[in-house]
Design a protein around this motif. Structure first.
Motif, PDB file in Angstrom:
ATOM      1  N   THR A 122       7.274 -19.617  -4.748  1.00  7.16           N
ATOM      2  CA  THR A 122       6.671 -20.640  -3.895  1.00  7.16           C
ATOM      3  C   THR A 122       7.684 -21.761  -3.690  1.00  7.16           C
ATOM      4  N   ILE A 123       7.359 -22.684  -2.837  1.00  4.17           N
ATOM      5  CA  ILE A 123       8.258 -23.817  -2.584  1.00  4.17           C
ATOM      6  C   ILE A 123       8.455 -24.656  -3.843  1.00  4.17           C
ATOM      7  N   MET A 124       7.441 -24.716  -4.683  1.00  4.80           N
ATOM      8  CA  MET A 124       7.537 -25.501  -5.915  1.00  4.80           C
ATOM      9  C   MET A 124       8.432 -24.821  -6.951  1.00  4.80           C
ATOM     10  N   GLU A 125       8.550 -23.509  -6.903  1.00  3.68           N
ATOM     11  CA  GLU A 125       9.382 -22.772  -7.856  1.00  3.68           C
ATOM     12  C   GLU A 125      10.809 -22.600  -7.354  1.00  3.68           C
ATOM     13  N   LEU A 126      11.062 -22.889  -6.078  1.00  2.00           N
ATOM     14  CA  LEU A 126      12.365 -22.684  -5.455  1.00  2.00           C
ATOM     15  C   LEU A 126      13.410 -23.628  -6.048  1.00  2.00           C
ATOM     16  N   PRO A 138       3.661 -18.710   7.116  1.00  2.00           N
ATOM     17  CA  PRO A 138       3.610 -19.997   6.414  1.00  2.00           C
ATOM     18  C   PRO A 138       2.213 -20.616   6.344  1.00  2.00           C
ATOM     19  N   THR A 139       1.298 -20.172   7.187  1.00  2.00           N
ATOM     20  CA  THR A 139      -0.051 -20.728   7.160  1.00  2.00           C
ATOM     21  C   THR A 139      -0.947 -20.038   6.134  1.00  2.00           C
ATOM     22  N   LYS A 140      -0.476 -18.971   5.534  1.00  2.00           N
ATOM     23  CA  LYS A 140      -1.281 -18.219   4.566  1.00  2.00           C
ATOM     24  C   LYS A 140      -0.899 -18.608   3.137  1.00  2.00           C
ATOM     25  N   PRO A 141      -1.828 -18.505   2.206  1.00  2.00           N
ATOM     26  CA  PRO A 141      -1.514 -18.854   0.810  1.00  2.00           C
ATOM     27  C   PRO A 141      -0.536 -17.880   0.156  1.00  2.00           C
ATOM     28  N   GLU A 142      -0.371 -16.684   0.718  1.00  2.00           N
ATOM     29  CA  GLU A 142       0.564 -15.692   0.140  1.00  2.00           C
ATOM     30  C   GLU A 142       2.020 -15.968   0.535  1.00  2.00           C
ATOM     31  N   PHE A 143       2.271 -16.980   1.352  1.00  2.00           N
ATOM     32  CA  PHE A 143       3.623 -17.272   1.821  1.00  2.00           C
ATOM     33  C   PHE A 143       4.544 -17.581   0.641  1.00  2.00           C
ATOM     34  N   ARG A 144       5.721 -16.967   0.647  1.00  2.00           N
ATOM     35  CA  ARG A 144       6.707 -17.162  -0.418  1.00  2.00           C
ATOM     36  C   ARG A 144       8.110 -17.175   0.173  1.00  2.00           C
ATOM     37  N   PHE A 145       9.078 -17.493  -0.682  1.00  2.00           N
ATOM     38  CA  PHE A 145      10.487 -17.397  -0.344  1.00  2.00           C
ATOM     39  C   PHE A 145      11.073 -16.270  -1.161  1.00  2.00           C
ATOM     40  N   CYS A 146      12.204 -15.709  -0.710  1.00  2.00           N
ATOM     41  CA  CYS A 146      12.825 -14.558  -1.367  1.00  2.00           C
ATOM     42  C   CYS A 146      13.035 -14.820  -2.859  1.00  2.00           C
ATOM     43  N   GLY A 147      13.755 -15.868  -3.209  1.00  2.00           N
ATOM     44  CA  GLY A 147      13.926 -16.226  -4.602  1.00  2.00           C
ATOM     45  C   GLY A 147      15.067 -15.521  -5.322  1.00  2.00           C
ATOM     46  N   ALA A 148      15.710 -14.541  -4.681  1.00  2.00           N
ATOM     47  CA  ALA A 148      16.846 -13.858  -5.327  1.00  2.00           C
ATOM     48  C   ALA A 148      18.010 -14.839  -5.448  1.00  2.00           C
ATOM     49  N   ARG A 149      19.000 -14.480  -6.233  1.00  2.00           N
ATOM     50  CA  ARG A 149      20.153 -15.357  -6.430  1.00  2.00           C
ATOM     51  C   ARG A 149      20.925 -15.481  -5.124  1.00  2.00           C
ATOM     52  N   SER A 150      21.161 -16.719  -4.681  1.00  2.00           N
ATOM     53  CA  SER A 150      21.892 -16.939  -3.433  1.00  2.00           C
ATOM     54  C   SER A 150      23.381 -17.062  -3.703  1.00  2.00           C
TER      55      SER A 150
END
Length: 180
Positions: A122-126, A138-150
């Protein structure tokens, strides 16, 4: 409100209404009323909801008749462009095999195949070192970011950086295919 010397008293408002209906400009009204600015007159006219008025040709102060304003006509339909637009970009002709096919199948990237769901954040864990590729609506609660190592200096992981940063030649080719 105007400062103490130029408050809008009932008397001044009536004078404003009369001068406005007579067709005077905001600058002329401000000079006539005194101790108010043109912008103050315009603001008061709008707040009072005074209607717009048509301008009539009035004789100028020196006795010569004022010029009538040029009337504008309704915009006409846009004229079609006769000649093609020239630029420094050369567009190659579409190969006959591609032009003959009526439907072009473009590869579909499925984000769920690229990474397991457990790595999505989530945006808070990014964090700064995580891939910021958005996944889902982005309007759904399941929205996430990839989170893999950049990669250092890039906001995306290797996989998403390849999607985000395509060479110019590939982008042009993809646009041509999409247009066909």
């Amino acid at each position: 409100m105007i400062d103490a010397g130029g408050t809008w008293t009932d008397e001044r408002v009536e004078q404003l209404k009369k001068l406005w209906s007579d067709g005077l400009s905001a600058s002329q009204i401000a000079a006539e009323i005194g101790n108010v600015t043109r912008n103050a007159v315009i603001g008061k006219v709008h707040r009072l909801g005074l209607s717009g008025r048509t301008k009539t040709a009035k004789p100028a102060a020196n006795g010569t008749p004022a010029r009538a304003r040029k009337t504008t006509r309704a915009p006409s339909a846009p004229t079609p462009i006769a000649a093609p637009i020239r630029s420094n970009v050369v567009i190659a002709p579409i190969p006959a095999a591609i032009a003959a096919s009526s439907e072009i199948e473009l590869p579909v990237m499925d984000d769920s195949i690229a990474l397991p769901t457990s790595e999505r954040v989530t945006i808070m864990e990014l964090r700064e070192s995580m891939c910021r590729w958005p996944m889902g609506d982005p309007t759904k609660p399941e929205f996430r970011f990839c989170g893999a190592r950049s990669n250092p200096g890039v906001p995306y992981c290797t996989h998403h950086a390849q999607i985000a940063y395509q060479p110019v030649i590939d982008r042009r080719r993809d646009r041509k295919l999409a247009r066909a």
